[in-house]
Design a protein around this motif. Structure first.
Motif, mmCIF file in Angstrom:
data_model
loop_
_atom_site.group_PDB
_atom_site.id
_atom_site.type_symbol
_atom_site.label_atom_id
_atom_site.label_comp_id
_atom_site.label_asym_id
_atom_site.label_seq_id
_atom_site.Cartn_x
_atom_site.Cartn_y
_atom_site.Cartn_z
ATOM 1 N N GLY A 209 133.893 59.053 19.664
ATOM 2 C CA GLY A 209 132.877 58.076 20.040
ATOM 3 C C GLY A 209 132.053 58.659 21.166
ATOM 4 N N ILE A 210 130.738 58.484 21.073
ATOM 5 C CA ILE A 210 129.866 59.106 22.073
ATOM 6 C C ILE A 210 128.543 58.352 22.139
ATOM 7 C CG2 ILE A 210 128.982 60.768 20.378
ATOM 8 C CD1 ILE A 210 128.881 62.841 22.693
ATOM 9 N N PHE A 211 128.025 58.200 23.345
ATOM 10 C CA PHE A 211 126.687 57.651 23.491
ATOM 11 C C PHE A 211 125.703 58.631 22.865
ATOM 12 C CE2 PHE A 211 128.599 55.151 26.959
ATOM 13 C CZ PHE A 211 128.092 53.898 26.632
ATOM 14 N N TYR A 212 124.674 58.100 22.218
ATOM 15 C CA TYR A 212 123.722 58.942 21.505
ATOM 16 C C TYR A 212 123.055 59.967 22.432
ATOM 17 C CZ TYR A 212 120.018 60.414 18.347
ATOM 18 O OH TYR A 212 119.175 61.172 17.569
ATOM 19 N N ASP A 213 122.679 59.546 23.616
ATOM 20 C CA ASP A 213 122.014 60.491 24.530
ATOM 21 C C ASP A 213 122.963 61.608 24.953
ATOM 22 O OD1 ASP A 213 122.662 59.262 27.702
ATOM 23 O OD2 ASP A 213 123.007 58.026 25.933
#
Length: 150
Positions: A104-108
Motif C-alpha cells: 500500500g502506498i500513497f500515489y505521490d
C-alpha cells in the motif's frame, strides 16, 4: 523499441527522440523503460514533485511480478507498506480473506519512488505543455517558461 537500440547522433537542433507528456506513474514507467532501451527521452510534467493528495494505490499479484521483472520492486517496497492479508467485511461479517503479498502506498510516494529510478538517458522537465507541433521530420513540444523540446 528494442534493447539493442543504441544512442545515435540526433539531427542538429534536436534534443530528444521521445517526449513523454505526463509524469504520473504511467508516463514515468514509459520514460524509464524507453530510457533503459537506449532512447533519449524527455519526461515532461507540470509538477517537479507530484503533489500530496488523498489517493492510495495497492500493488499486488502480477503487478508485483512485473515490477520485479523490470527491476523496480525494490524502490517500491522501500517506499510502501507491505502487508500479507486482506479481509473483506460487510455489515460486520467476514466475506473473505486474501493471503498474499500486497503493498500500500500513497500515489505521490509511488510516483516519487519510480521517478528516482529514471535512467540518465531521461531528462525530466517540470513545466506545462502549451503546444505540440507535428511535422514530417521533426516535432516540437512547447513548454511555458522553458526552451522547446524538439
Amino acid at each position: 523499441m528494442t534493447a539493442e537500440h543504441s544512442l545515435r547522433p540526433l539531427p542538429e537542433g534536436t534534443d530528444t527522440e521521445i517526449a513523454v507528456v505526463g509524469g504520473g506513474l504511467s508516463g514515468t514507467l514509459a520514460a524509464t523503460l524507453l530510457g533503459r532501451s537506449g532512447y533519449r527521452v524527455t519526461l515532461i510534467d507540470r509538477h517537479h514533485v507530484f503533489p500530496r493528495e488523498f489517493r492510495v494505490e495497492k500493488i499486488a499479484g502480477d503487478q508485483i511480478d512485473k515490477l520485479r521483472r523490470i527491476g523496480l520492486l525494490d524502490s517500491l517496497s522501500t517506499a510502501a507498506a507491505a502487508f500479507d492479508e486482506i479481509v473483506n467485511v460487510r455489515k460486520g461479517r467476514v466475506l473473505d480473506r486474501t493471503r498474499a503479498r500486497h503493498y500500500g502506498i500513497f500515489y505521490d510516494d509511488l510516483v516519487a519512488a519510480m521517478r528516482a529510478e529514471l535512467p540518465k538517458a531521461v531528462r525530466f522537465v517540470a513545466g506545462r505543455v502549451s503546444a505540440v507541433e507535428a511535422g514530417p521530420e521533426r516535432q516540437r513540444v512547447s513548454i511555458i517558461g522553458q526552451p522547446d523540446v524538439t
